[in-house]
Design a protein around this motif. Structure first.
Motif, PDB file in Angstrom:
ATOM      1  N   ALA A 272      17.095  -3.797   3.691  1.00 45.63           N
ATOM      2  CA  ALA A 272      16.086  -3.955   2.649  1.00 45.63           C
ATOM      3  C   ALA A 272      15.229  -2.702   2.499  1.00 45.63           C
ATOM      4  N   PHE A 273      14.909  -2.372   1.270  1.00 42.32           N
ATOM      5  CA  PHE A 273      14.046  -1.241   0.956  1.00 42.32           C
ATOM      6  C   PHE A 273      12.620  -1.534   1.423  1.00 42.32           C
ATOM      7  N   THR A 274      11.995  -0.559   2.033  1.00 40.80           N
ATOM      8  CA  THR A 274      10.583  -0.663   2.412  1.00 40.80           C
ATOM      9  C   THR A 274       9.892   0.655   2.088  1.00 40.80           C
ATOM     10  N   ARG A 275       8.577   0.604   1.981  1.00 39.75           N
ATOM     11  CA  ARG A 275       7.794   1.816   1.767  1.00 39.75           C
ATOM     12  C   ARG A 275       6.555   1.776   2.649  1.00 39.75           C
ATOM     13  N   PRO A 276       5.963   2.920   2.970  1.00 38.61           N
ATOM     14  CA  PRO A 276       4.751   2.950   3.792  1.00 38.61           C
ATOM     15  C   PRO A 276       3.665   2.054   3.200  1.00 38.61           C
ATOM     16  N   GLY A 277       3.014   1.302   4.061  1.00 40.91           N
ATOM     17  CA  GLY A 277       1.955   0.404   3.611  1.00 40.91           C
ATOM     18  C   GLY A 277       2.398  -1.022   3.423  1.00 40.91           C
ATOM     19  N   ASP A 278       3.713  -1.269   3.405  1.00 43.32           N
ATOM     20  CA  ASP A 278       4.203  -2.646   3.320  1.00 43.32           C
ATOM     21  C   ASP A 278       3.854  -3.396   4.598  1.00 43.32           C
ATOM     22  N   ARG A 294      -2.924  -3.838  -2.142  1.00 38.98           N
ATOM     23  CA  ARG A 294      -3.151  -4.319  -3.511  1.00 38.98           C
ATOM     24  C   ARG A 294      -2.869  -5.808  -3.661  1.00 38.98           C
ATOM     25  N   GLY A 295      -2.289  -6.426  -2.643  1.00 36.00           N
ATOM     26  CA  GLY A 295      -1.992  -7.847  -2.714  1.00 36.00           C
ATOM     27  C   GLY A 295      -0.527  -8.130  -2.448  1.00 36.00           C
ATOM     28  N   GLY A 296      -0.116  -9.372  -2.715  1.00 31.70           N
ATOM     29  CA  GLY A 296       1.254  -9.774  -2.460  1.00 31.70           C
ATOM     30  C   GLY A 296       2.208  -9.222  -3.504  1.00 31.70           C
ATOM     31  N   PHE A 297       3.442  -8.945  -3.079  1.00 30.60           N
ATOM     32  CA  PHE A 297       4.460  -8.442  -4.000  1.00 30.60           C
ATOM     33  C   PHE A 297       5.784  -9.125  -3.709  1.00 30.60           C
ATOM     34  N   THR A 298       6.678  -9.050  -4.673  1.00 28.50           N
ATOM     35  CA  THR A 298       8.055  -9.487  -4.504  1.00 28.50           C
ATOM     36  C   THR A 298       8.957  -8.458  -5.173  1.00 28.50           C
ATOM     37  N   ARG A 299      10.136  -8.229  -4.617  1.00 30.23           N
ATOM     38  CA  ARG A 299      11.099  -7.308  -5.187  1.00 30.23           C
ATOM     39  C   ARG A 299      12.473  -7.654  -4.651  1.00 30.23           C
ATOM     40  N   LEU A 300      13.498  -7.139  -5.293  1.00 30.27           N
ATOM     41  CA  LEU A 300      14.848  -7.335  -4.801  1.00 30.27           C
ATOM     42  C   LEU A 300      15.060  -6.480  -3.562  1.00 30.27           C
ATOM     43  N   ARG A 301      16.081  -6.790  -2.803  1.00 35.97           N
ATOM     44  CA  ARG A 301      16.308  -6.094  -1.550  1.00 35.97           C
ATOM     45  C   ARG A 301      16.503  -4.586  -1.748  1.00 35.97           C
ATOM     46  N   GLY A 303      14.879  -2.742  -3.705  1.00 35.73           N
ATOM     47  CA  GLY A 303      13.617  -2.142  -4.116  1.00 35.73           C
ATOM     48  C   GLY A 303      13.319  -2.252  -5.587  1.00 35.73           C
ATOM     49  N   SER A 304      14.267  -2.717  -6.379  1.00 29.17           N
ATOM     50  CA  SER A 304      14.064  -2.829  -7.818  1.00 29.17           C
ATOM     51  C   SER A 304      13.289  -4.090  -8.179  1.00 29.17           C
ATOM     52  N   GLN A 305      12.835  -4.129  -9.433  1.00 27.58           N
ATOM     53  CA  GLN A 305      12.134  -5.281 -10.012  1.00 27.58           C
ATOM     54  C   GLN A 305      10.920  -5.697  -9.174  1.00 27.58           C
TER      55      GLN A 305
END
Length: 385
Positions: A272-278, A294-301, A303-305
């Motif tokens: 799964a894609f991750t970025r710093p701060g997740d 910034r709050g909760g997020f959802t994305r595809l594995r 990293g898109s959408q």
């Protein structure tokens, strides 16, 4: 103990004191279930949102860190009703079986047959039934043997059989099976098992596939035989066959749950894609959910959408799926809304604030259920394109 921790303790203790008391005959069962679920609960609390209300402010505990969140549902224009958005996924049924007993649905065996057990607050279920949603009749598949001791867990059908698991209390787990055509149930495998028990189970051809809370994916023939470990699955968990992954519910802080998965049939892997701060990332087969400043997020594995997660402030299943339920206030009322995290579409379920018991599909579970005007409504998520 901090002031917040003490307030949380008092709030939860008070809520427990107001809960209905269980019948005396269930004391042993409750204690046994507590022991078996203890490890699982600890793991879930490390990653899922645990919500308490203190002085009108809600706090979500994530990785042990309190996060303030809005106590009121968001206000928005309500989407159309689910029967207009996804009519092909809806089944409206009587709330009871033909004999008058309430029931709990598990899965569709075929397009018209539902796997169910009777629901009674005063006693354990005594049998498994096939309920014909078109004809409205129910056929007993098998009695639940007394040896199962507790509620059947992980009830799943496939390969012409129905399976479940239990831990009778002697520290050795049991996998049970019975023919869907009808007949007595029997133990198909026994295995040492920690208090967490089995965390996922599925049918793959002529074998049962399952994983245990402490890690490890195994198979056993549907009709019984030797339990064998899945190659390369010693520290993994079953996500959705043939996909297994790690870490499971007991993932370390900062490590995405099911961040790495592998198809045991093809060898394909996915990270799964991750970025710093997740933070607090939980991934399913398609979708990951987590938090940033910034709050909760959802994305595809991949990293898109990526978009804000509409369900971030609701108690969630440990492994996020494509769908989630959110309480939305609009037109002077607050109603539960089903969100499709993959496509962004949504629909009103037709009920106000819910206990969420039937509204949060987990792992491979693809059936939601709730009551509308005295009838049971089923939402078959497999029918939503």
């Amino acid at each position: 103990m901090s002031q917040l921790e003490e307030a949380l303790r008092r709030t939860l203790a008070g809520a427990a004191g107001q809960a209905p008391q269980a019948p005396a005959t269930l004391t042993g069962t409750v204690e046994a279930r507590y022991r078996r679920r203890r490890n699982r609960t600890r793991a879930m609390l490390a990653t899922a949102a645990v919500v308490a209300v203190l002085g009108g402010t809600a706090f979500a505990l994530k990785d042990g860190t309190p996060r303030a969140m809005p106590a009121a549902p968001p206000t928005a224009t309500l989407p159309p009703a689910i029967e207009k958005v996804w009519p092909q996924a809806i089944h409206d049924l009587p709330a009871t079986l033909p004999d008058g007993r309430a029931f709990r649905p598990y899965q569709f065996i075929d397009d018209r047959t539902l796997l169910v057990t009777p629901e009674d607050r005063t006693k354990l279920p005594d049998a498994v039934y096939a309920y014909d949603v078109r004809a409205g009749d129910a056929r007993k598949i098998t009695d639940l043997p007394k040896e199962t001791a507790l509620f059947p867990e992980g009830l799943v059908a496939g390969g012409g059989r129905v399976m479940w698991w239990t831990v009778p209390g002697n520290g050795r787990g049991q996998l049970w099976s019975a023919p869907l055509s009808g007949g007595p149930a029997r133990v198909v495998a026994g295995l040492p098992m920690d208090d967490g028990g089995v965390d996922a189970m599925a049918v793959a051809g002529d074998r049962i596939v399952f994983s245990v809370q402490e890690g490890g994916v195994f198979t056993v023939p549907l009709r019984g035989g030797t339990v064998k470990p899945v190659k390369g699955g010693a520290d993994s968990h079953l996500l959705a066959w043939p996909w297994i992954g790690r870490p499971g519910m007991a993932s370390a802080k900062g490590e995405p749950m099911f961040g790495t998965i592998r198809n045991v049939q093809t060898g394909e892997t996915d990270t799964a894609f991750t970025r710093p701060g997740d933070e607090s990332i939980r991934c399913g087969l398609e979708v990951c959910a987590g938090w940033t400043v910034r709050g909760g997020f959802t994305r595809l594995r991949d990293g898109s959408q990526e978009r804000p997660d509409p369900c971030a402030d609701r108690p969630q299943t440990v492994t996020p799926g494509r769908f989630c339920a959110e309480l939305v206030k609009g037109s002077g009322q607050a109603l539960e809304v089903l969100r499709d995290r993959r496509t962004g579409r949504s629909a009103v379920l037709g009920i106000a604030r819910s206990s969420m018991l039937g509204l949060v599909p987990n792992m491979g579970q693809r059936l939601m259920h709730y009551t509308v005007q005295g009838r049971m409504r089923l939402v078959d998520l497999t029918k939503i394109p």
